[in-house]
Design an enzyme around this catalytic site. Structure first.
Site, PDB file in Angstrom:
ATOM      1  N   HIS A  72     -70.060-130.163 -14.957  1.00 45.17           N
ATOM      2  CA  HIS A  72     -69.991-130.080 -16.417  1.00 45.17           C
ATOM      3  C   HIS A  72     -70.849-128.934 -16.917  1.00 45.17           C
ATOM      4  O   HIS A  72     -72.054-128.914 -16.702  1.00 45.17           O
ATOM      5  CB  HIS A  72     -70.469-131.395 -17.056  1.00 45.17           C
ATOM      6  CG  HIS A  72     -69.437-132.475 -17.032  1.00 45.17           C
ATOM      7  ND1 HIS A  72     -69.388-133.489 -17.943  1.00 45.17           N
ATOM      8  CD2 HIS A  72     -68.386-132.669 -16.202  1.00 45.17           C
ATOM      9  CE1 HIS A  72     -68.354-134.272 -17.671  1.00 45.17           C
ATOM     10  NE2 HIS A  72     -67.746-133.802 -16.613  1.00 45.17           N
ATOM     11  N   TYR A 200     -72.768-137.638 -26.758  1.00 52.17           N
ATOM     12  CA  TYR A 200     -73.880-138.456 -27.239  1.00 52.17           C
ATOM     13  C   TYR A 200     -73.737-138.510 -28.758  1.00 52.17           C
ATOM     14  O   TYR A 200     -73.887-137.481 -29.422  1.00 52.17           O
ATOM     15  CB  TYR A 200     -75.224-137.821 -26.879  1.00 52.17           C
ATOM     16  CG  TYR A 200     -75.535-137.822 -25.397  1.00 52.17           C
ATOM     17  CD1 TYR A 200     -76.316-138.831 -24.836  1.00 52.17           C
ATOM     18  CD2 TYR A 200     -75.076-136.813 -24.561  1.00 52.17           C
ATOM     19  CE1 TYR A 200     -76.618-138.837 -23.482  1.00 52.17           C
ATOM     20  CE2 TYR A 200     -75.375-136.808 -23.193  1.00 52.17           C
ATOM     21  CZ  TYR A 200     -76.149-137.827 -22.665  1.00 52.17           C
ATOM     22  OH  TYR A 200     -76.449-137.834 -21.329  1.00 52.17           O
ATOM     23  N   PRO A 292     -82.200-144.247 -20.918  1.00 56.27           N
ATOM     24  CA  PRO A 292     -81.147-143.473 -20.254  1.00 56.27           C
ATOM     25  C   PRO A 292     -80.583-142.310 -21.072  1.00 56.27           C
ATOM     26  O   PRO A 292     -79.759-141.552 -20.570  1.00 56.27           O
ATOM     27  CB  PRO A 292     -80.052-144.515 -19.994  1.00 56.27           C
ATOM     28  CG  PRO A 292     -80.304-145.595 -20.985  1.00 56.27           C
ATOM     29  CD  PRO A 292     -81.772-145.621 -21.236  1.00 56.27           C
ATOM     30  N   LYS A 296     -82.198-139.056 -17.125  1.00 58.91           N
ATOM     31  CA  LYS A 296     -83.271-138.539 -16.276  1.00 58.91           C
ATOM     32  C   LYS A 296     -83.746-139.507 -15.185  1.00 58.91           C
ATOM     33  O   LYS A 296     -84.478-139.100 -14.281  1.00 58.91           O
ATOM     34  CB  LYS A 296     -84.490-138.152 -17.134  1.00 58.91           C
ATOM     35  CG  LYS A 296     -84.247-136.935 -18.001  1.00 58.91           C
ATOM     36  CD  LYS A 296     -84.206-135.674 -17.153  1.00 58.91           C
ATOM     37  CE  LYS A 296     -83.643-134.494 -17.884  1.00 58.91           C
ATOM     38  NZ  LYS A 296     -82.407-133.955 -17.343  1.00 58.91           N
ATOM     39  N   TYR A 384     -82.028-130.746 -20.320  1.00 55.79           N
ATOM     40  CA  TYR A 384     -80.938-131.588 -19.832  1.00 55.79           C
ATOM     41  C   TYR A 384     -80.533-131.198 -18.401  1.00 55.79           C
ATOM     42  O   TYR A 384     -80.326-132.086 -17.563  1.00 55.79           O
ATOM     43  CB  TYR A 384     -79.720-131.497 -20.768  1.00 55.79           C
ATOM     44  CG  TYR A 384     -78.730-132.610 -20.526  1.00 55.79           C
ATOM     45  CD1 TYR A 384     -78.822-133.805 -21.233  1.00 55.79           C
ATOM     46  CD2 TYR A 384     -77.714-132.483 -19.575  1.00 55.79           C
ATOM     47  CE1 TYR A 384     -77.934-134.845 -20.993  1.00 55.79           C
ATOM     48  CE2 TYR A 384     -76.826-133.515 -19.333  1.00 55.79           C
ATOM     49  CZ  TYR A 384     -76.936-134.695 -20.046  1.00 55.79           C
ATOM     50  OH  TYR A 384     -76.055-135.726 -19.800  1.00 55.79           O
TER      51      TYR A 384
HETATM   52  C1  PHB Z   1     -73.485-142.723 -17.417  1.00 57.90           C
HETATM   53  O1  PHB Z   1     -72.454-142.087 -17.146  1.00 57.90           O
HETATM   54  O2  PHB Z   1     -73.639-143.895 -17.047  1.00 57.90           O
HETATM   55  C2  PHB Z   1     -74.551-142.055 -18.189  1.00 57.90           C
HETATM   56  C3  PHB Z   1     -74.443-140.702 -18.455  1.00 57.90           C
HETATM   57  C4  PHB Z   1     -75.425-140.065 -19.197  1.00 57.90           C
HETATM   58  C5  PHB Z   1     -76.505-140.784 -19.657  1.00 57.90           C
HETATM   59  C6  PHB Z   1     -76.635-142.130 -19.371  1.00 57.90           C
HETATM   60  C7  PHB Z   1     -75.644-142.770 -18.636  1.00 57.90           C
HETATM   61  O3  PHB Z   1     -77.441-140.160 -20.413  1.00 57.90           O
END
Ligand code: PHB
Ligand code: APR
Length: 389
Positions: A72, A200, A292, A296, A384
Site C-alpha cells: 500500500h 481511518y 491499534p 504499531k 505510519y
Molecule cells: C487491521 O487490518 O486489522 C488493522 C489495520 C490498521 C490498523 C488497525 C487494524 O491501524
C-alpha cells in the site's frame, strides 16, 4: 535441562526472536501457555512497516509475505465526506504491506518447525527464577510434570497478561498508562474491501476503520462504548453504524455480508520501564501496549526483537554485552515515539464520551490542516510507515 535463551510466550515476539536466534546457532526454548491452534487463530492487525518486512525476511519467513501481502502506497483519513490521502510513497519513498498478523504467526510456526526449534505449548505456571543472578532458570508444568530449564538469558515475550513483567520487583519498574473510554468492535467478512487502501474515518457518528486481508476478505472496525458486548451488535447493526461513519462515496458502494469473526477490544496506551532486570528482558506486548489506531503493536514488537536479538548474539557469541546493556534505552526511545503517534491518531479520530464541543472542532481542524499541508501529511506518513531502527 539447559538452553541459552528461555523465551516466555509464543506470540509473534517470542517466535520471531526464537527463529532469528536459532538461525544464528543460539539454543532457545519457547514456553507458550496456549495451544498452537489458539495462537494461530487469533485475529490481530495487519499492517507491516518496511523494517518489519525486512526482519521477517532476515528470519527466513518473507516468501509468502512477498507473494500474498498487498503493498500500500498510501491510506486515507476522512472527516465525514472529506477524504485526505496520505501518499506514503511520494512523501517518504516507502510503503507498507498489508498482511495479517495471523499469517505472520503461521509463517513463523512453520519456519520454527522446519528449523527444528523447541516450542512447548500448553505449559502452565511458568516461573522465572533468579533473573537478577548469573544463573537464571525457568520452571513450568507440562503434561502434569514440573520441569526446569537453566539458561543464560530470559526473554519475556508473554504479552500484557504474562508473568515476565511482574517478575520484575515492583519498586524496580514504573508504569505509564492511558485507558481510552471506548473499544473497537471488529468484523471480518468475506466481501471485497470498501476501498483499495485503508480508510481511518473521523465522523459525527464516531470512528471507523476500513481495512482488509485480501481482495475478498475485509476487516472493519467501529468505536463502541466499553460497556457494549459483541451480542449487542447484530451484523445489520454493525454495517449500519459503519456506513454512517464512512464517506458517502465509500459507503454507498460498499459490499456487505455475514461476519465470520466479531470481537471487541479495549484501547489502551501502556509502557513499563525499564525493559531489563538482570538477565530478563521484556519484549513486545509484555512491556507496552498501543491503541491499534496507528497499526504499531506488531511493528513495535519487531523493533524490540531487532535490538534484543543483536544484543544477545553479541553477548553470547562475542562476549560483548554492550547491546544488551543498551537494549532498554534503545528500544524505549523508539517505543515512546510510536506511543505518541498512536495516541495522536487515536485522539484525532475518536469521539470521547462527555467531550466538550471544542474537541470535535479540534479533530476537524486537524484533518483540514492535513488536507492542506504537505508538511503535516509527511509527518504522519513518516510515522505510519515506521520510524528508523
Ligand atoms: C487491521 O487490518 O486489522 C488493522 C489495520 C490498521 C490498523 C488497525 C487494524 O491501524
Ligand atoms: N506463560 C507462557 N505463555 C504466556 C503466558 C505465560 N504466563 N502469558 C501469556 N503467554 C503467551 C500468550 O498465550 C501469547 O501467545 O504469550 C503470548 C504473547 O503473545 P502476544 O500477546 O501476541 O504478544 P507479542 O508476541 O508481544 O505480540 C505483539 O503486537 O499488535 C500487537 O497485540 C498484538 O500480539 C500482538 C503484539
Amino acid at each position: 535441562m539447559k538452553t541459552q535463551v528461555a523465551i516466555i510466550g509464543g506470540g509473534p515476539s517470542g517466535l520471531l526472536l526464537s527463529q532469528l536466534l536459532n538461525k544464528a546457532g543460539v539454543a532457545t526454548v519457547v514456553l507458550e501457555r496456549s495451544s498452537r491452534a489458539h495462537v494461530e487463530g487469533r485475529i490481530r492487525a495487519g499492517v507491516l512497516e518496511t523494517g518489519t518486512v525486512q526482519m521477517l525476511h532476515e528470519a527466513g519467513v518473507g516468501d509468502r509475505l512477498d507473494r500474498e501481502g498487498i503493498r500500500h502506497g498510501g491510506c486515507y483519513l476522512t472527516d465525514d465526506d472529506l477524504m485526505v490521502r496520505i501518499n506514503f510513497k511520494e512523501l517518504t519513498g516507502k510503503q507498507v504491506v498489508v498482511y495479517g498478523q495471523t499469517e505472520v504467526t503461521a509463517d513463523l510456526y512453520n519456519a520454527q518447525d522446519a528449523i527444528g526449534a523447541t516450542v512447548l505449548h500448553d505449559v502452565s505456571d511458568v516461573v522465572i527464577n533468579d533473573a537478577d543472578s548469573d544463573a537464571p532458570y525457568v520452571e513450568f508444568t507440562k503434561d502434569g510434570v514440573r520441569q526446569r530449564f537453566d539458561c543464560s538469558y530470559v526473554a519475556g515475550c508473554d504479552g500484557f497478561h504474562g508473568v515476565s513483567r511482574t517478575t520484575i520487583p515492583e519498586e524496580k519498574r514504573r508504569a505509564f498508562e492511558r485507558v481510552y473510554p471506548f473499544g473497537w468492535l471488529g468484523v471480518l467478512s468475506r466481501t471485497p474491501p470498501a476501498n483499495h487502501e485503508l480508510i481511518y474515518a473521523n465522523s459525527g457518528n464516531g470512528f471507523a476503520l476500513a481495512s482488509m486481508r485480501n481482495e475478498n476478505l475485509s476487516r472493519y472496525y467501529v468505536q463502541v462504548p466499553l460497556t457494549d458486548k459483541v451480542e449487542d451488535w447484530s451484523d445489520d447493526r454493525f454495517w449500519d453504524k459503519l456506513k454512517q461513519c464512512l464517506p458517502y462515496d465509500i459507503s454507498s458502494s460498499m459490499v456487505t455480508g455475514p461476519s465470520i469473526e466479531k470481537s471487541i477490544a479495549p484501547l489502551r496506551s501502556f509502557v513499563s520501564e525499564p525493559l531489563r532486570w538482570g538477565r530478563l528482558f521484556l519484549v513486545g506486548d509484555a512491556a507496552h501496549i498501543v491503541p491499534p489506531t496507528g497499526a504499531k503493536g506488531l511493528n513495535l514488537a519487531v523493533s524490540d526483537v531487532f535490538y534484543l536479538y543483536q544484543g544477545l548474539i553479541d553477548v553470547l557469541q562475542k562476549g560483548d554485552a554492550s547491546g544488551i546493556d543498551a537494549y532498554s534505552e534503545r528500544a524505549l526511545a523508539r517505543i515512546w515515539k510510536a506511543m505518541r503517534f498512536s495516541w495522536q491518531m487515536t485522539t484525532m479520530l475518536h469521539q470521547f464520551e462527555g467531550e466538550d464541543s471544542f474537541a470535535a472542532q479540534m479533530r476537524k481542524a486537524t484533518l483540514a490542516q492535513l488536507s492542506q499541508s504537505e508538511t503535516a501529511r509527511r509527518e504522519l506518513a513518516e510515522n505510519y510507515i515506521g520510524l528508523p531502527y
